[in-house]
Design a protein around this motif. Structure first.
Motif, short mmCIF file in Angstrom:
data_model
loop_
_atom_site.label_atom_id
_atom_site.label_comp_id
_atom_site.label_asym_id
_atom_site.label_seq_id
_atom_site.Cartn_x
_atom_site.Cartn_y
_atom_site.Cartn_z
N UNK A 188 0.87 -1.12 -0.13
CA UNK A 188 0.04 0.16 0.01
C UNK A 188 0.83 1.43 0.02
N UNK A 189 1.96 1.21 0.74
CA UNK A 189 2.91 2.38 0.58
C UNK A 189 3.55 2.59 -0.68
N UNK A 190 3.84 1.50 -1.21
CA UNK A 190 4.29 1.84 -2.83
C UNK A 190 3.55 2.29 -3.64
N UNK A 191 2.24 1.79 -3.35
CA UNK A 191 1.15 2.55 -4.41
C UNK A 191 0.99 3.95 -3.94
N UNK A 192 0.84 4.39 -2.63
CA UNK A 192 0.66 5.67 -2.34
C UNK A 192 1.88 6.63 -2.74
N UNK A 193 3.07 6.07 -2.50
CA UNK A 193 4.46 6.65 -3.14
C UNK A 193 4.00 6.98 -4.54
N UNK A 194 3.88 6.15 -5.33
CA UNK A 194 3.87 6.10 -6.71
C UNK A 194 2.79 7.17 -7.15
#
Length: 392
Positions: A285-291
């Motif tokens: 989820x963090x990777x998605x939000x960062x992206x």
């Protein structure tokens, strides 16, 4: 005593279950497999060393005291595995590691074979479940078996203590690895205490006294239990602690980026967002939000006003804010203004005369500063009206 040994074995088994996902998903991560193998060996040692298990093994095989060389072999293998894993953790050239591995396997493999040979040559007809070491301390070949396993264990413990002592000063300040090394060090000191109590009781029998038998029968087992738990924890803590730290860091960053993500929700995405399942990990989820946040900030670059950024930053510096704080608030205000301009300007936006060309990279600091904008009317008002000065 049987219950406590079995409970320790179950606790170590839980630690083994914790490592199974890392083994299955680790690919060629040999250290994860080695730690799992070591925990399996520790479970076997405590389960088979329980008096009830010793009696059951003897009954099942029909050979009196058959469990003795079995437990000694498991303990010897566990000691060798610990020694090898610490050597590999410390690192070295492939040639030296290969040489050490063969030396440990060869010497301790020969020791295990010798233990069984001594047992086969001895007279062990009287079953002793709790006090075998002292009862057979003067019996030919059983005596040699007992002394060999104790000396082999003591040598492994002393070598490991020396390696840990030398390594501890090099890993200070490394966080969980240092904690693991310290835990291992205490565990091996306890292992040394176990060897001393056992040897003292055996030597006492050689001297013709039974006064020291209690050291072997009553003192050594709890020392061994504590030592086994500490050694297992020493290998588990660095991996588990690092994993917990990563999850905590991911959760903290995910929450910290929430205000910025909410501000940018009106920015059209370059691609359709991927829907994550309910059980998706926090890291994913963090990777998605960062992206999403990085892509949105990049798309807003043409709408960002350099003059607006300079005015807000200068205003906060004049108020006595630290440069890093002033920049973060200016970045947040500029991003908020750009998102508002992009959302309200339609197909033909009136872009700033001097776009902000410098990149905005510290997204976490910007997101945290975004929380201050609604309460700060001067900056918030300027964010919604980028053509006006923050000081007006």
């Amino acid at each position: 005593m049987s219950a406590s040994f079995l409970l320790i074995g179950v606790a170590l088994g839980i630690g083994l279950l914790y490592k199974i996902p890392a083994v299955l998903n680790g690919g060629h991560n040999t250290q994860a497999r080695q730690v799992a193998g070591l925990l399996l060996a520790a479970c076997a040692v405590f389960c088979f060393a329980a008096p009830s298990t010793i009696a059951a093994v003897n009954d099942y095989t029909g050979i009196p005291n058959f469990a003795a060389p079995l437990v000694y072999s498991l303990l010897t293998g566990f000691s060798a595995s610990c020694l090898l894993l610490i050597v590999k953790w410390r690192g070295g050239t492939p040639e030296s590691l290969r040489r050490t591995t063969w030396w440990v396997y060869g010497s301790y493999g020969a020791l295990v074979a010798t233990l069984w040979a001594c047992f086969a040559l001895s007279d062990h007809s009287v079953e002793r479940v709790r006090d075998l070491d002292t009862y057979y301390a003067t019996t030919p070949w059983m005596r040699e078996m007992i002394v060999l396993y104790l000396l082999g264990h003591t040598v492994a413990v002393l070598i490991t203590c020396a390696l840990l002592w030398n390594w501890e000063s090099k890993v200070r300040g490394t966080g969980w690895l240092h904690v693991g090394v310290l835990t291992l060090s205490v565990g091996y000191v306890m292992n040394l205490a176990y060897d001393v109590t056992k040897l003292a009781a055996v030597i006492g029998r050689w001297s013709g006294t039974t006064a020291l038998d209690g050291l072997s029968t009553n003192a050594a087992p709890p020392i061994a239990a504590l030592a086994g738990i500490l050694v297992a924890l020493g290998f588990i803590v660095p991996h588990a602690g690092e994993r917990i730290s990563q999850r905590t860091s991911a959760r903290r960053e995910y929450r910290a980026l929430a205000p910025l993500a909410r501000t940018l929700r009106t920015v059209p995405s370059a691609s359709a967002p991927v829907k994550l399942g309910r059980f998706a990990s926090r890291e994913l989820r963090l990777i998605q939000r960062r992206t999403f946040v990085r892509d949105a900030v990049r798309l807003l670059q043409p709408y960002m006003d350099a003059e607006h950024h300079e005015q807000v930053e200068r205003a906060y510096l004049e108020r006595g804010a630290k440069p890093a704080t002033a920049k973060a608030i200016a970045d947040a205000s500029t991003v908020a203004a750009a998102a508002h301009l992009q959302a309200t300007s339609g197909q033909n936006p009136e872009l700033p005369a001097r776009p902000l060309l410098e990149g905005i990279s510290d997204l976490v600091s910007i997101s945290r500063a975004m929380r201050r904008l609604p309460a700060d009317h001067a900056v918030r008002g300027n964010a919604l009206r980028p053509e006006k000065s923050v000081t007006s």
